[in-house]
Scaffold this motif. Structure first.
Motif, PDB file in Angstrom:
ATOM      1  N   SER A 178       0.859  -1.186   0.000  1.00 15.16           N
ATOM      2  CA  SER A 178       0.000   0.000   0.000  1.00 15.16           C
ATOM      3  C   SER A 178       0.894   1.235   0.000  1.00 15.16           C
ATOM      4  O   SER A 178       2.100   1.155   0.252  1.00 15.16           O
ATOM      5  CB  SER A 178      -0.910  -0.003   1.225  1.00 15.16           C
ATOM      6  OG  SER A 178      -0.138   0.003   2.427  1.00 15.16           O
TER       7      SER A 178
ATOM      8  N   SER B 143       1.931   0.054   5.040  1.00 14.90           N
ATOM      9  CA  SER B 143       1.418  -0.644   6.213  1.00 14.90           C
ATOM     10  C   SER B 143       0.809  -1.988   5.845  1.00 14.90           C
ATOM     11  O   SER B 143       0.578  -2.819   6.732  1.00 14.90           O
ATOM     12  CB  SER B 143       0.371   0.210   6.927  1.00 14.90           C
ATOM     13  OG  SER B 143      -0.788   0.395   6.111  1.00 14.90           O
ATOM     14  N   LEU B 144       0.537  -2.200   4.550  1.00 15.90           N
ATOM     15  CA  LEU B 144      -0.074  -3.431   4.083  1.00 15.90           C
ATOM     16  C   LEU B 144       0.733  -4.009   2.931  1.00 15.90           C
ATOM     17  O   LEU B 144       1.291  -3.268   2.114  1.00 15.90           O
ATOM     18  CB  LEU B 144      -1.515  -3.189   3.609  1.00 15.90           C
ATOM     19  CG  LEU B 144      -2.500  -2.610   4.623  1.00 15.90           C
ATOM     20  CD1 LEU B 144      -3.804  -2.259   3.932  1.00 15.90           C
ATOM     21  CD2 LEU B 144      -2.739  -3.585   5.774  1.00 15.90           C
TER      22      LEU B 144
ATOM     23  N   ASP C 256      -0.503  -7.306   7.404  1.00 23.21           N
ATOM     24  CA  ASP C 256      -0.029  -6.112   8.092  1.00 23.21           C
ATOM     25  C   ASP C 256       1.492  -6.150   8.131  1.00 23.21           C
ATOM     26  O   ASP C 256       2.090  -7.184   8.444  1.00 23.21           O
ATOM     27  CB  ASP C 256      -0.584  -6.054   9.517  1.00 23.21           C
ATOM     28  CG  ASP C 256      -2.101  -5.906   9.540  1.00 23.21           C
ATOM     29  OD1 ASP C 256      -2.609  -4.952   8.921  1.00 23.21           O
ATOM     30  OD2 ASP C 256      -2.766  -6.756  10.166  1.00 23.21           O
TER      31      ASP C 256
ATOM     32  N   HIS D 196       5.025  -4.789   9.709  1.00 21.59           N
ATOM     33  CA  HIS D 196       5.547  -4.218  10.943  1.00 21.59           C
ATOM     34  C   HIS D 196       6.938  -3.629  10.731  1.00 21.59           C
ATOM     35  O   HIS D 196       7.649  -3.995   9.793  1.00 21.59           O
ATOM     36  CB  HIS D 196       5.569  -5.283  12.040  1.00 21.59           C
ATOM     37  CG  HIS D 196       4.233  -5.928  12.263  1.00 21.59           C
ATOM     38  ND1 HIS D 196       3.149  -5.243  12.762  1.00 21.59           N
ATOM     39  CD2 HIS D 196       3.797  -7.192  11.998  1.00 21.59           C
ATOM     40  CE1 HIS D 196       2.103  -6.048  12.839  1.00 21.59           C
ATOM     41  NE2 HIS D 196       2.467  -7.232  12.364  1.00 21.59           N
TER      42      HIS D 196
ATOM     43  N   LEU E 298       5.515  -9.782   9.147  1.00 22.96           N
ATOM     44  CA  LEU E 298       4.134  -9.639   8.717  1.00 22.96           C
ATOM     45  C   LEU E 298       3.212 -10.359   9.698  1.00 22.96           C
ATOM     46  O   LEU E 298       3.630 -11.290  10.395  1.00 22.96           O
ATOM     47  CB  LEU E 298       3.932 -10.255   7.322  1.00 22.96           C
ATOM     48  CG  LEU E 298       4.763  -9.714   6.160  1.00 22.96           C
ATOM     49  CD1 LEU E 298       4.466 -10.522   4.899  1.00 22.96           C
ATOM     50  CD2 LEU E 298       4.487  -8.238   5.931  1.00 22.96           C
ATOM     51  N   SER E 299       1.956  -9.930   9.708  1.00 22.71           N
ATOM     52  CA  SER E 299       0.919 -10.654  10.439  1.00 22.71           C
ATOM     53  C   SER E 299      -0.360 -10.587   9.627  1.00 22.71           C
ATOM     54  O   SER E 299      -0.462  -9.843   8.650  1.00 22.71           O
ATOM     55  CB  SER E 299       0.706 -10.067  11.839  1.00 22.71           C
ATOM     56  OG  SER E 299       0.252  -8.721  11.755  1.00 22.71           O
ATOM     57  N   GLY E 300      -1.350 -11.366  10.047  1.00 23.37           N
ATOM     58  CA  GLY E 300      -2.605 -11.384   9.295  1.00 23.37           C
ATOM     59  C   GLY E 300      -2.498 -12.359   8.140  1.00 23.37           C
ATOM     60  O   GLY E 300      -2.042 -13.480   8.291  1.00 23.37           O
TER      61      GLY E 300
END
Length: 298
Positions: free
Chosen positions: A185, A189-190, A205, A207, A212-214
């Motif tokens: 993005s 952030s994405l 997401d 960091h 990454l997470s999600g």
């Protein structure tokens, strides 16, 4: 120059008002499988890959001339540029990610993870901190068509990050069958990643520590390369041409292309040219939207 009619299909009212020229330009035809378009504003040219022919081509914006850029290319697939205007390429045949320096020399960014050879890097993006992120499906080693048949050394197909300071390669996301196109993005952030075999788009997401997470599925129907515009909409290779998704994952529109689309990028001096690599051809359309640059900076 040959052209075709531009057909924008509105699937949601949020696509109203999005458009461009009435005709799409065919900049070149004659490739076996066009991929990896990457625009260089400093030189006002675009390079892209013709994977099975093991070559890269270059289109000059000012003259319209198309000529060879590199052959052999290592069966290059995806390309991008970094903040210094250097070319980064996924060499399927050589199973590595490389950077072409300003003097023409080639630097290997990544070819192994935990002392095992990568499968065949597919697509690549650069974050503004200089880190290099790429996907690694096995297309370049499953046959000799897009690379060299070989045994897979890594158990799975993952997303990786190369650290800008140390060069260390870390796995940042897994759970894919065939990870392919990816894009940040605008605020980084994405991270969006396509899984070709599952035909969906996942979102993670990002960091500050490079993890990454999600990873939830955001949209269905994507198959290959993706790019974002400055409104956060996701433009993706998919069924029938180039798909446009709202940031919430809703498919809102489609730009129809008569060949199977592999990848796309925004370019031109204003970032409002949409370049589309599709099967045998390279297409271009001036639009009324503006893409974000590969490094995530508008």
């Amino acid at each position: 120059m040959n052209t075709i009619q531009a057909e924008f299909e509105i699937l949601d009212e949020r696509f109203n008002g999005i458009g461009g020229d009435e005709r799409i330009e065919i900049l070149h035809t004659g490739t076996r499988w066009a991929e990896g378009p990457c625009y260089f504003p400093a030189g006002r040219y675009l390079v892209w890959s013709d994977i099975p022919n093991d070559r890269m081509l270059r289109w000059d914006e000012l003259t319209g001339h198309v000529g060879p850029f590199r052959q052999p290319s290592g069966y290059v697939n995806g390309n991008t540029r970094d903040a210094q205007g250097r070319l980064l390429s996924c060499e399927q045949g050589n199973r590595r990610v490389t950077r072409t320096e300003h003097d023409g020399s080639v630097t290997v960014i990544a070819d192994r993870w935990e002392d095992r050879r990568l499968n065949s890097p597919n697509d690549v993006v650069v974050k503004s901190d200089g880190s290099i992120w790429f996907t690694d499906p096995p297309y370049g080693i499953t046959s000799d068509y897009e690379g060299h048949r070989a045994e897979q050394e890594i158990d799975g197909c993952h997303v990786y990050r190369a650290d800008p300071a140390t060069g260390a390669v870390s796995k940042v996301a897994d759970g894919f069958e065939r990870p392919n196109g990816l894009a940040f993005s605008a605020d980084e952030s994405l991270l969006y990643v396509v899984d070709t075999r599952r035909k969906h788009l996942r979102v993670f997401d990002v960091h500050d520590d490079g993890t990454l997470s999600g990873g939830k599925v955001l949209a269905e129907g994507t198959s290959d390369g993706i790019r974002l515009d400055d409104a956060g909409r996701i433009w993706a290779a998919g069924e029938g041409g180039v798909l446009c998704f709202d940031p919430d994952g809703t498919l809102i529109g489609r730009l129809r292309i008569p060949e199977k689309v592999a990848n796309l990028t925004f370019g031109g001096l204003k970032g409002n040219w949409l370049f589309i690599a599709a099967s045998t051809s390279l297409y271009a359309l001036m639009t009324n939207v503006r893409g974000i640059t590969p490094s995530g900076t508008p």
